[in-house]
Scaffold this motif. Structure first.
Motif, mmCIF file in Angstrom:
data_model
loop_
_atom_site.group_PDB
_atom_site.id
_atom_site.type_symbol
_atom_site.label_atom_id
_atom_site.label_comp_id
_atom_site.label_asym_id
_atom_site.label_seq_id
_atom_site.Cartn_x
_atom_site.Cartn_y
_atom_site.Cartn_z
ATOM 1 N N GLY A 1 -3.292 2.964 4.843
ATOM 2 C CA GLY A 1 -4.579 3.393 4.300
ATOM 3 C C GLY A 1 -5.504 2.201 4.178
ATOM 4 N N ALA A 2 -6.792 2.476 4.160
ATOM 5 C CA ALA A 2 -7.788 1.403 4.034
ATOM 6 C C ALA A 2 -7.713 0.810 2.626
ATOM 7 N N ASN A 3 -8.459 -0.243 2.385
ATOM 8 C CA ASN A 3 -8.533 -0.840 1.049
ATOM 9 C C ASN A 3 -8.943 0.232 0.047
ATOM 10 N N GLY A 4 -8.213 0.293 -1.053
ATOM 11 C CA GLY A 4 -8.582 1.225 -2.117
ATOM 12 C C GLY A 4 -8.170 2.661 -1.863
ATOM 13 N N ALA A 5 -7.371 2.908 -0.811
ATOM 14 C CA ALA A 5 -6.989 4.289 -0.472
ATOM 15 C C ALA A 5 -6.027 4.888 -1.495
ATOM 16 N N GLY A 6 -5.269 4.035 -2.176
ATOM 17 C CA GLY A 6 -4.344 4.544 -3.191
ATOM 18 C C GLY A 6 -2.881 4.194 -2.952
ATOM 19 N N LYS A 7 -2.617 3.299 -1.996
ATOM 20 C CA LYS A 7 -1.228 2.949 -1.664
ATOM 21 C C LYS A 7 -0.540 2.264 -2.839
ATOM 22 N N THR A 8 -1.176 1.205 -3.330
ATOM 23 C CA THR A 8 -0.550 0.418 -4.396
ATOM 24 C C THR A 8 -0.369 1.265 -5.657
ATOM 25 N N THR A 9 -1.359 2.079 -5.975
ATOM 26 C CA THR A 9 -1.258 2.917 -7.171
ATOM 27 C C THR A 9 -0.079 3.886 -7.037
ATOM 28 N N THR A 10 0.094 4.455 -5.851
ATOM 29 C CA THR A 10 1.232 5.356 -5.617
ATOM 30 C C THR A 10 2.548 4.601 -5.828
ATOM 31 N N ALA B 1 -5.770 9.482 -12.127
ATOM 32 C CA ALA B 1 -7.220 9.331 -12.313
ATOM 33 C C ALA B 1 -7.465 8.195 -13.293
ATOM 34 N N TYR B 2 -8.446 7.366 -12.996
ATOM 35 C CA TYR B 2 -8.901 6.324 -13.923
ATOM 36 C C TYR B 2 -10.309 6.698 -14.359
ATOM 37 N N ASP B 3 -10.514 6.832 -15.632
ATOM 38 C CA ASP B 3 -11.840 7.177 -16.171
ATOM 39 C C ASP B 3 -12.465 8.367 -15.426
ATOM 40 N N GLY B 4 -11.657 9.371 -15.199
ATOM 41 C CA GLY B 4 -12.165 10.576 -14.553
ATOM 42 C C GLY B 4 -12.286 10.480 -13.035
ATOM 43 N N ARG B 5 -11.995 9.298 -12.468
ATOM 44 C CA ARG B 5 -12.066 9.150 -11.000
ATOM 45 C C ARG B 5 -10.649 9.241 -10.429
ATOM 46 N N THR B 6 -10.435 10.241 -9.564
ATOM 47 C CA THR B 6 -9.094 10.459 -9.009
ATOM 48 C C THR B 6 -8.857 9.480 -7.864
ATOM 49 N N VAL B 7 -7.867 8.623 -8.003
ATOM 50 C CA VAL B 7 -7.610 7.622 -6.953
ATOM 51 C C VAL B 7 -6.340 7.944 -6.166
ATOM 52 N N VAL B 8 -5.464 8.770 -6.733
ATOM 53 C CA VAL B 8 -4.338 9.344 -5.988
ATOM 54 C C VAL B 8 -4.381 10.831 -6.304
ATOM 55 N N SER C 1 1.081 -1.105 4.676
ATOM 56 C CA SER C 1 0.498 -2.175 5.492
ATOM 57 C C SER C 1 -0.906 -1.799 5.934
ATOM 58 N N HIS C 2 -1.723 -2.838 6.155
ATOM 59 C CA HIS C 2 -2.975 -2.639 6.875
ATOM 60 C C HIS C 2 -2.743 -2.844 8.363
ATOM 61 N N LEU C 3 -1.621 -3.477 8.684
ATOM 62 C CA LEU C 3 -1.327 -3.795 10.078
ATOM 63 C C LEU C 3 -0.703 -2.564 10.717
ATOM 64 N N ASP D 1 4.994 -3.401 -0.766
ATOM 65 C CA ASP D 1 3.547 -3.328 -0.571
ATOM 66 C C ASP D 1 3.123 -4.516 0.290
ATOM 67 N N GLU D 2 2.722 -4.239 1.503
ATOM 68 C CA GLU D 2 2.253 -5.279 2.430
ATOM 69 C C GLU D 2 3.244 -6.437 2.579
ATOM 70 N N PRO D 3 4.490 -6.175 2.946
ATOM 71 C CA PRO D 3 5.466 -7.277 2.994
ATOM 72 C C PRO D 3 5.185 -8.303 4.079
HETATM 73 N N1 LIG Z 1 -6.176 -0.136 -13.372
HETATM 74 C C1 LIG Z 1 -7.166 0.427 -12.683
HETATM 75 N N2 LIG Z 1 -8.281 0.877 -13.287
HETATM 76 C C2 LIG Z 1 -9.278 1.468 -12.601
HETATM 77 N N3 LIG Z 1 -9.249 1.670 -11.261
HETATM 78 C C3 LIG Z 1 -8.159 1.263 -10.591
HETATM 79 C C4 LIG Z 1 -7.062 0.631 -11.250
HETATM 80 N N4 LIG Z 1 -6.112 0.345 -10.327
HETATM 81 C C5 LIG Z 1 -6.603 0.774 -9.131
HETATM 82 N N5 LIG Z 1 -7.822 1.322 -9.295
HETATM 83 C C6 LIG Z 1 -8.671 1.893 -8.229
HETATM 84 O O1 LIG Z 1 -7.909 2.858 -7.561
HETATM 85 C C7 LIG Z 1 -8.242 2.884 -6.174
HETATM 86 C C8 LIG Z 1 -6.967 2.773 -5.360
HETATM 87 O O2 LIG Z 1 -6.499 1.431 -5.466
HETATM 88 P P1 LIG Z 1 -5.141 0.956 -4.796
HETATM 89 O O3 LIG Z 1 -4.935 -0.459 -5.190
HETATM 90 O O4 LIG Z 1 -4.072 1.925 -5.101
HETATM 91 O O5 LIG Z 1 -5.479 1.065 -3.251
HETATM 92 P P2 LIG Z 1 -4.714 0.445 -2.019
HETATM 93 O O6 LIG Z 1 -4.642 1.526 -0.994
HETATM 94 O O7 LIG Z 1 -3.442 -0.163 -2.434
HETATM 95 O O8 LIG Z 1 -5.738 -0.660 -1.558
HETATM 96 P P3 LIG Z 1 -5.483 -2.169 -1.014
HETATM 97 O O9 LIG Z 1 -5.028 -1.983 0.378
HETATM 98 O O10 LIG Z 1 -6.839 -2.754 -1.105
HETATM 99 O O11 LIG Z 1 -4.478 -2.798 -1.898
HETATM 100 C C9 LIG Z 1 -9.231 1.765 -5.952
HETATM 101 O O12 LIG Z 1 -10.516 2.312 -5.924
HETATM 102 C C10 LIG Z 1 -9.055 0.881 -7.165
HETATM 103 O O13 LIG Z 1 -10.255 0.240 -7.493
#
Ligand SMILES: Nc1ncnc2c1ncn2[C@@H]1O[C@H](COP(=O)(O)OP(=O)(O)OP(=O)(O)O)[C@@H](O)[C@H]1O
Length: 305
Positions: free
Chosen positions: A40-49, A16-23, A190-192, A158-160
């Motif tokens: 997953g779509a943009n912002g789905a949480g792949k990179t964070t995972t 969670a970032y600032d109380g917002r759960t992203v994974v 991947s998005h592909l 990540d997106e090779p």
């Molecule tokens: N350091 C951070 N602080 C606050 N929010 C963050 C941070 N890093 C990622 N997020 C948010 O977490 C969510 C997930 O992001 P993430 O990059 O994991 O998604 P993704 O699936 O990899 O997307 P993309 O395909 O666009 O790379 C997004 O809403 C992003 O804005």
């Protein structure tokens, strides 16, 4: 073959970032010798995972393990896990060879690996050129070369295929298959979607932080039948199908019906007086259809071509 030690494990992984759960409570495993696609779509949480697996982001709760340990507890991490998360991270003034040599030295890896990985990613003839002049595709290859320096059993990519041209994508596909065939565990985002379908053994679908699917690719694609149909009164056919609680999409006179066989569709068209039928074919769902069925309509298909 390498042993099971190459596995990736996430259990109830949450960020969670600032109380917002992203994974959100994500659990999965990647076995040695297999490729798991992470979609997953943009912002789905792949990179964070992936960043949590690589010790770059601390989980809010849950665990992320590589080779049975959190990344930061690995001895010789570059020999255990190779990653591409933010491009190669090379100094633009350095040559490809110098960049890799610096990485090798910093990680205590033998210098001979530099030429080996340059060869593996087919950058040998550009090894002396400044990285600042590299194309996107060359930068991707260099990033992969860096990931392979320590000959690791685990790869997190990540997106090779980003920035690669069609021959580059084919090359990447073969490389990934070869790396898995050697016994490595690969997690590849991947998005592909269609591209992942070409290489993945298993697929994770993540949407707004939550895992929607974790299934063998074959199972994911075989789950539903799809009928494509053209008939004289497609609107009547559409009404008949939706009355049976089945999903159908109509564009002009072209109907795509989910969860029905061609025989059933043909009989229904006759029964409803929607005929004559001009075209009727049955197939399994495409990867894109499965993705949008699971992820729901809030995802814009144009973002996930
Ligand atoms: N350091 C951070 N602080 C606050 N929010 C963050 C941070 N890093 C990622 N997020 C948010 O977490 C969510 C997930 O992001 P993430 O990059 O994991 O998604 P993704 O699936 O990899 O997307 P993309 O395909 O666009 O790379 C997004 O809403 C992003 O804005």
């Amino acid at each position: 073959m390498r042993s099971q030690q190459g596995a990736i494990v996430c259990r109830s992984l949450t960020k969670a970032y600032d109380g917002r759960t992203v994974v959100d409570d994500v659990s999965f495993e990647v076995a040695a010798g297999t490729i798991t696609g992470f979609v997953g779509a943009n912002g789905a949480g792949k990179t964070t995972t992936m960043r949590m697996l690589l010790g770059l982001v601390a989980p809010t709760s849950g665990i992320a393990l590589v080779d049975g340990r959190p990344y930061r507890e690995l001895a010789s991490p570059r020999r255990r896990v190779g990653a591409v998360v933010d491009g190669p991270g090379a100094h633009p003034g350095h040559s490809a060879r110098l960049h890799l040599s610096v990485l090798a030295t910093a990680s205590g890896l033998p210098g001979r690996r530099v030429d080996e990985v340059l060869d593996l990613v087919e950058l040998t003839e550009h090894a002396g050129r400044r990285v600042g002049g590299f194309s996107m595709g060359m930068l991707q290859r260099l990033a992969i070369a860096g990931a392979l320096l320590g000959d690791p059993g685990v790869l997190i990519l990540d997106e090779p295929a980003n920035g690669l041209d069609p021959p580059g994508i084919l090359w990447m596909r073969d490389l990934l298959r070869g790396l898995a065939a050697d016994g490595r565990a690969l997690l590849v985002s991947s998005h592909l979607l269609a591209e992942l379908a070409e290489v993945a053994d298993r697929v994770l679908i993540i949407d707004r932080g939550r895992l929607l699917a974790d299934e063998p690719l074959d199972q994911l694609l075989d789950g539903t039948r799809v009928v494509e149909m053209r008939c004289a009164d497609a609107a009547a056919m559409l009404r008949a199908v939706t009355a049976r609680d089945l999903r159908a999409d109509l564009e002009d006179d072209f109907l795509v019906i989910h969860g029905m066989s061609a025989r059933e569709a043909g009989e229904l068209a006759v029964a409803q007086g929607a005929g004559p039928v001009h075209w009727l074919t049955e197939r399994t769902s495409t990867f894109e259809e499965v993705y949008f069925r699971l992820a729901g309509p809030q995802v814009d298909p144009r973002e996930a071509s």
